[in-house]
Each structure stands twice: as structure tokens, then as C-alpha cells.
Design an enzyme around this catalytic site. Sequence first.
Site, PDB file in Angstrom:
ATOM      1  N   LYS A 146       0.843  -1.200   0.000  1.00  0.00           N
ATOM      2  CA  LYS A 146       0.000   0.000   0.000  1.00  0.00           C
ATOM      3  C   LYS A 146       0.878   1.250   0.000  1.00  0.00           C
ATOM      4  CE  LYS A 146      -1.989   2.756   3.106  1.00  0.00           C
ATOM      5  NZ  LYS A 146      -2.119   3.998   2.335  1.00  0.00           N
TER       6      LYS A 146
ATOM      7  N   GLY B 133      -5.454   3.238  -0.916  1.00  0.00           N
ATOM      8  CA  GLY B 133      -6.597   3.538  -0.056  1.00  0.00           C
ATOM      9  C   GLY B 133      -6.116   4.128   1.247  1.00  0.00           C
TER      10      GLY B 133
ATOM     11  N   GLY C 119      -5.063   4.975   5.127  1.00  0.00           N
ATOM     12  CA  GLY C 119      -4.255   4.262   6.107  1.00  0.00           C
ATOM     13  C   GLY C 119      -5.100   3.499   7.113  1.00  0.00           C
TER      14      GLY C 119
ATOM     15  N   GLY D 196      -4.962   0.326   4.898  1.00  0.00           N
ATOM     16  CA  GLY D 196      -3.679   0.021   5.530  1.00  0.00           C
ATOM     17  C   GLY D 196      -3.848  -0.922   6.708  1.00  0.00           C
TER      18      GLY D 196
ATOM     19  N   GLU E 131      10.345   0.944   9.986  1.00  0.00           N
ATOM     20  CA  GLU E 131      11.309   2.036   9.742  1.00  0.00           C
ATOM     21  C   GLU E 131      10.578   3.322  10.084  1.00  0.00           C
ATOM     22  OE1 GLU E 131      14.333   1.507   8.775  1.00  0.00           O
ATOM     23  OE2 GLU E 131      14.350  -0.377   7.663  1.00  0.00           O
TER      24      GLU E 131
ATOM     25  N   CYS F 136      13.193  10.705   6.969  1.00  0.00           N
ATOM     26  CA  CYS F 136      13.213  10.132   8.318  1.00  0.00           C
ATOM     27  C   CYS F 136      14.596  10.292   8.948  1.00  0.00           C
ATOM     28  CB  CYS F 136      12.752   8.686   8.304  1.00  0.00           C
ATOM     29  SG  CYS F 136      13.451   7.738   6.976  1.00  0.00           S
TER      30      CYS F 136
ATOM     31  N   GLU G 163      10.349  14.928  16.064  1.00  0.00           N
ATOM     32  CA  GLU G 163      10.540  14.954  14.612  1.00  0.00           C
ATOM     33  C   GLU G 163       9.608  16.001  14.003  1.00  0.00           C
ATOM     34  OE1 GLU G 163       9.269  11.513  12.154  1.00  0.00           O
ATOM     35  OE2 GLU G 163      11.258  11.670  11.254  1.00  0.00           O
TER      36      GLU G 163
END
Length: 484
Positions: free
Chosen positions: A177, A207, A209, A213, A251, A285, A386
Site C-alpha cells: 500500500k 486507499g 491508512g 492500511g 522504519e 526520516c 521529529e
Amino acid sequence: MAVTFKETYGLFIGGEFTPALSGETFDVFNPATGEKLAAAAKAEAADVDRAVKAAWSAFPQWAAMNVRDRSELLWAISDIVEENLEYLTEIETLNNGKLLREARCDIEDVVDQFRYFASCIRSGEGSYVDQGDGNFNILKREPLGVVGQIVPWNYPLSMACWKIAPAMAAGNCIVIKPASSTPLSLLIFAELVQSVIPAGVLNIVTGGGGSCGEALAAHPDIRKIAFTGSTAVGAKIGAIAGGNIIPSTLELGGKSAQILFPDCQWDRALDSVCEGILSNAGQICSAGSRAFIHADIYDEFVQALTERFQAVKVGNGMDDESEMGPVIDSHQLEVILDYVTIGKAEGARLATGGNRKCGGDFDKGYFMEPTLFADVTNQMRIAQEEIFGPVLACIRFTDEKEVIDMANDSPYGLAGSVWTQDINRGIRVAGAIGAGLVWINAFGLYPAGTSFGGYKKSGYGREAHKTTLDSYSQMKSIFVATAE
Ligand code: NAP
Ligand code: MG
């Protein structure tokens, strides 16, 4: 080939493009102009189920394929991507906003990931363990079966292929996805390579999440889920996988440190600190979002960085003159602007930037100024959380131990770098940083074979390395007793 998008892209299931069962679609936009590019089918749980079934139908034949043939097939994919390099580059820029030169690097990376794993599997071998008395074990690796993969929008096709290439190389079938904002390069990749991939080996579901997902992550018939994205969603995925007793690799986010000692190579370090936070508009990231600068060079280095940030030409990624593209959408822009407010309130000094770029064409897209905070302390939220945008936090340090402690005082541990011409210090500090990848006198290089993955809240599992094949396979031990 000039890029023209179809009005609507279907799901890619069993080697064919097909609408979602509901018939619903969602729109996909260009973040530089706000224009709608195309619509994509909106998969729900029933569509994910169709894709998982198609993948299982293809699995026995795919898993049984001679390794040489599978390797050649991966190589054929890489050739097709290479032949379409400029085409895919433009698609990535139009859908993600990144500069053409950044997108080109991504697509070159896709080519290389397929070639790397195509090569790795040719040298794969099992082993033999002597158990005495004529007994022994044969150890070999078998594919897992059908695996699920969920990828983000910051490197749409390259993050997808960091997962697709090793999973296919290890003999698995895939349901993947893409992010809802950036599905186009992966769908068009599938159009380009469908003639060489047996139907059902690669399936793509587009589609939401929380619907598509989560249905994929929770599907009872997948044997692994690999995820790249936010730490919050990663924690959910890991929990779902735990409940289903399947492995996950995650990740996740980062707050990577660039550590600059007084003997750093000034120009290279300056370039690299800028690139480390401004490329991809900071939406990386492993972005080098914390610069730890030694007190002896702090003022001068921050001044030089400030001038560089101010000179950056922000603009549409399709324009070769642009040096930084837009961020992905209005939500991400709001998140970044909120952090600017937070940083100011915490007492950091906004040396430059901090605003949305406005006026003319800027108003149509989501452009942010390169932003630099000086006089940041490592405890501030702008140094701990972040941001995922072009916002650099500059922190002063005076000695090696202090900077190691500060760099490690973070919930994350994805990447980092050390700038010094003292090689002993470089290796010492790189070894002491709790992160999956640390560069010495470089930043942001990820050639295949450089394992990539996190410590701590940055996740677990490694990609872009031959050991990734282990995480897409399971070990089989065959114990043989030959004694009469
Ligand atoms: P995200 O929500 O984690 O999205 C990443 C992927 O996960 C997308 O494909 C997304 O689909 C999907 N997803 C979302 N919720 C899900 C769920 N409940 N179950 C299964 N899959 C789900 O990330 P985001 O919202 O795009 O960005 C939020 C923050 O995450 C960013 O500000 C940044 O800090 C971080 N981030 C990190 C990376 C990275 O490379 N580590 C990449 C992107 C973002 P949809 O697109 O359909 O929602
Ligand atoms: Mg999200």
C-alpha cells in the site's frame, strides 16, 4: 515520454488493474500547484482480501522458480526502470513535489536496489552442521509466503522498491500500500513492469491508512508486515503483528545528529548540513535535523549556514532553477509552522526563515522557508521531536563526551554523522552514537549495501542490505540421521 496521467488508476491485483469493489476513488494532487493529477481506487478490506488471495495463488510457482531466473527477472525490472528514468522522475516530482534532481536520484536508487538483490541471491547458500554419529543438519532458507508492505509519501517509489526488491528476491509475493498522497509512481511502475512479473507476485492496493492500511496489516493470511512511516502508526502495526504472531519490520522517525568538530572540512560540512535538512524539503526520516556545533566554530558556522539558507531558491520542483521544493500538503505545512511557534516560545533564536512562502504561485502550493534555529538546547521540543520539514536546530557543545551524551539523549536512533579530520575521534564518536547508520565526513548517502534501519523509537529491521533477505525468509533445518 511526456507525462500524462490517466483520469483514474485502478488497484493492481493478480496482474490486472481493477476498480475497488465499492467503485470509489480518491483524488491525488500536485503539492507545488494544488492541481489534481488523477484519481486512484479506494480499496477497503474486501479489496485487500482479493489482493492477498491473488498473491497466494501466485506464490507456489514464484517460490519454486529457479534462482537464476528470478534474478534475471529482477534485473529485467531494473532495465525497464532505467529505460524510463526520466519519465518516472517527472512523475515523482509532479506527485511528491521534490526537485527533479532529487527524484532522479530516487529512481536511480530503484534501479540499483533491484540489481543489488538480483545479485545477492545468486550467491545465496545454505549450510551443513555436523551433529556426530552420522547425523547432520541441512539449513536452508524458505520464503515466508505473502507479505504486506506499507510505505510513506516522502520517497514514494524508492521506499516501495526498498521493500519490493528484497521480498521478491527472497521468493515472496507482495501486497503493498502506497501513501494516499503519492500512489502514482508505484502504479505506473506496475504498468511498466507488468509484462515481466508473473501475475499476482506484486499487488498494489491504494486507499486510506486507517481502512486499507489497517486491513492489510491485520489480514490473517499475511506472513509479515513491513512498514515505513510515523512512529505512532508503527507502534500500532507492531502490536497488530504481535497479535497475529507474524514478524514486522518498522522504519520510523528520527532526529539525527550532525556533529561538527572545529577541524571539520568547512565547505563540505556546510554543504552537507544544508543538504541534510533541506533536501526533500526536510521530509526525510533520517534528516540531519540537529546540528551539534563546537563552541569554537559555532557563531561563524551558524552565520554561514544562515546565509546559505537565505540564498536557497524555493520553488516548483519541475523548475531546474529550484533548490528546494514544497512540502507534501497543507497538514504537513501546519505541523512545521506549529513547531516554529514552539521553538520561539521555548526561547530558541530564529536566525532565518520560519514562514510559509507566500505570493504568486507560492499560494497554490505548500512552500516553506528554509528555517534555522540557533541557541537551541537539546531538551527543547524542537530538538527532541521529529518535525519533518526544513527546520534545523543548532546546538552548541564544548567536548566530545558532552556531545555524545546529547546526541544520544533522544527517543530516536536512525542516523547521524561526525565531521572531523581526526580519524580516531571520528570512529570513536561514530561508534558511540546510538543509531543504525552513522557517516564520518558525509551525510545522507544510502547506496545499496549500506544497511538502513533504526535503534530505539526509530524502529527495527534493516533494509537495503543483503541481510534484508533474511527478514523476508524463514530458516528450515532438516535433520538427517544416516547411522544404521
Ligand atoms: P503515517 O500516517 O505513518 O503514514 C505512512 C503510511 O502508513 C501511509 O501509507 C499511510 O497511509 C499508512 N497508514 C496511516 N495510518 C495507518 C494505519 N492506522 N494502519 C496502517 N497504515 C496506516 O505518516 P503520515 O501521517 O503521512 O506522516 C506523519 C508523520 O510521520 C510525519 O510528520 C513524519 O514525522 C512521519 N513520517 C515518517 C516517515 C519516515 O520515512 N520514517 C515517512 C512519512 C512520515 P495514508 O497515506 O493513506 O494515510
Ligand atoms: Mg498519518
